[in-house]
Motif scaffolding. Structure first.
Motif, PDB file in Angstrom:
ATOM      1  N   ILE A  68       0.843  -1.200   0.000  1.00 21.73           N
ATOM      2  CA  ILE A  68       0.000   0.000   0.000  1.00 21.73           C
ATOM      3  C   ILE A  68       0.877   1.248   0.000  1.00 21.73           C
ATOM      4  N   TRP A  94      -2.525   5.934   6.557  1.00 15.04           N
ATOM      5  CA  TRP A  94      -3.574   5.497   5.644  1.00 15.04           C
ATOM      6  C   TRP A  94      -4.478   4.473   6.313  1.00 15.04           C
ATOM      7  N   ARG A  95      -5.634   4.323   5.719  1.00 17.52           N
ATOM      8  CA  ARG A  95      -6.554   3.249   6.108  1.00 17.52           C
ATOM      9  C   ARG A  95      -7.044   2.586   4.825  1.00 17.52           C
ATOM     10  N   LEU A  96      -7.323   1.305   4.919  1.00 23.09           N
ATOM     11  CA  LEU A  96      -7.808   0.543   3.766  1.00 23.09           C
ATOM     12  C   LEU A  96      -9.034  -0.232   4.206  1.00 23.09           C
ATOM     13  N   ASP A  97     -10.154   0.010   3.529  1.00 23.30           N
ATOM     14  CA  ASP A  97     -11.434  -0.562   3.934  1.00 23.30           C
ATOM     15  C   ASP A  97     -11.800  -1.812   3.148  1.00 23.30           C
ATOM     16  N   LEU A 101      -7.376  -6.407  -0.807  1.00 28.59           N
ATOM     17  CA  LEU A 101      -6.839  -6.320  -2.158  1.00 28.59           C
ATOM     18  C   LEU A 101      -6.108  -7.613  -2.478  1.00 28.59           C
ATOM     19  N   ILE A 104      -7.113  -0.754  -8.888  1.00 21.95           N
ATOM     20  CA  ILE A 104      -7.434   0.410  -8.069  1.00 21.95           C
ATOM     21  C   ILE A 104      -6.906   1.674  -8.737  1.00 21.95           C
ATOM     22  N   LEU A 128      -8.072   6.182  -2.151  1.00 22.09           N
ATOM     23  CA  LEU A 128      -7.962   4.952  -2.930  1.00 22.09           C
ATOM     24  C   LEU A 128      -9.353   4.571  -3.409  1.00 22.09           C
ATOM     25  N   ARG A 177     -11.833   1.952  -6.089  1.00 20.70           N
ATOM     26  CA  ARG A 177     -11.985   0.774  -6.925  1.00 20.70           C
ATOM     27  C   ARG A 177     -12.085   1.244  -8.368  1.00 20.70           C
ATOM     28  N   GLY A 236     -10.492   3.576   0.587  1.00 19.81           N
ATOM     29  CA  GLY A 236      -9.463   3.930   1.553  1.00 19.81           C
ATOM     30  C   GLY A 236      -9.042   5.374   1.390  1.00 19.81           C
ATOM     31  N   SER A 261      -5.130  -0.249   8.919  1.00 20.33           N
ATOM     32  CA  SER A 261      -4.633   1.126   8.904  1.00 20.33           C
ATOM     33  C   SER A 261      -3.202   1.143   9.412  1.00 20.33           C
TER      34      SER A 261
END
Length: 275
Positions: free
Chosen positions: A40, A76-79, A82, A88, A108, A110, A118, A210
């Protein structure tokens, strides 16, 4: 002279918000088939670098001045999960100036439907490569047009590391392949290393949701480093989030190079694709 004029012209026409597309490749994946923290960080770093080039403030502009960008902090955070083949888009823009720091934010998305998955924010410094010290932002950086849009993430206090408790620790020796153009360890490599002392039950059963990482000092090839980890918020059996504190230090002189905090969640809680 011509090159400088060309870069000035490019910066005047470059969009204030940049979009960089990525497809998750097999070499981005960890043993569980997911993109890890370092992956990431690389996506965000590459999007930032491409936009800096378009704005005329990248290495080509700073190098002749004996200067370079370095990353001071990345959060960062990623919801979403992947995995291989997922596509992305990283949307990024300069979001402010604070004394010696240039701020840059990220969203970020989709690629298929542009849905946000994110967000991130970062703080960058320009250093004098001979003195290895930060310098004031040049006028051509301060003059960059910033879009009028809200910050991607709100400000929070920088992560610390609890004292008085013995952490789990792993040893790392810096290799030449860990270095970047500035001949020090690349920021994404530090993110790769953080997992080396994470408890196995967290690393195997959860995904990182995150990361907040602060870069305090640099490391060079051949140096021996200690990667420390403490679980500071323990998850229950219901699959709730847990939080780990991290520190990378140089035992020879006690210097702390990195402080970070990560949150982890159930590995199957956020599929990338819509049902």
């Amino acid at each position: 002279m011509y090159r400088a004029a060309a870069m000035n012209q490019e910066s005047n026409t470059a969009p204030s918000v940049h979009r960089e597309a990525f497809t998750v490749r097999s070499y981005d994946l960890d043993p569980r088939g997911r993109v890890g923290a370092g992956g990431i960080c690389r996506y965000l770093q590459e999007a930032a670098a491409q936009h800096a080039t378009r704005l005329g403030v990248a290495t080509e502009r700073l190098g002749p001045l004996g200067q370079a960008w370095i990353l001071g902090r990345l959060r960062w955070r990623l919801d979403a999960l992947l995995g291989r083949g997922d596509r992305i888009v990283v949307e990024t823009w300069p979001s402010g100036l604070e004394r010696l720091r240039a701020l840059r934010d990220f969203v970020l998305r989709r690629a298929d439907d542009d849905a946000p998955i994110g967000a991130g924010t970062s703080a960058w410094l320009i250093v004098d490569l001979a003195r290895r010290r930060p310098v004031r932002m040049p006028a051509f950086v301060a003059a960059i047009r910033r879009p009028e849009r809200p910050r991607a993430m709100s400000d929070v206090e920088a992560p610390g590391f609890p004292e008085g408790v013995e952490p789990a620790s792993a040893s790392i020796t810096v290799r030449r392949s860990d270095l970047d153009l500035n001949e020090h360890v690349n920021n994404a490599r530090y993110a790769d290393w953080l997992i080396e002392s994470v408890p196995d039950r967290i690393w195997r059963e959860r995904r990182i949701a995150s990361l907040d990482i602060v870069f305090c000092a640099e490391a060079r090839a051949g140096e021996r480093l200690a990667v420390d980890c403490l679980e500071v918020d323990t998850a229950g059996d219901d699959g709730g989030k847990c939080v780990t504190a991290h520190r990378i230090r140089r035992p020879d002189d006690g210097r702390v190079l990195v402080r970070a905090r990560a949150s982890w969640t159930a590995s199957d809680d956020a599929p990338f694709r819509t049902p």
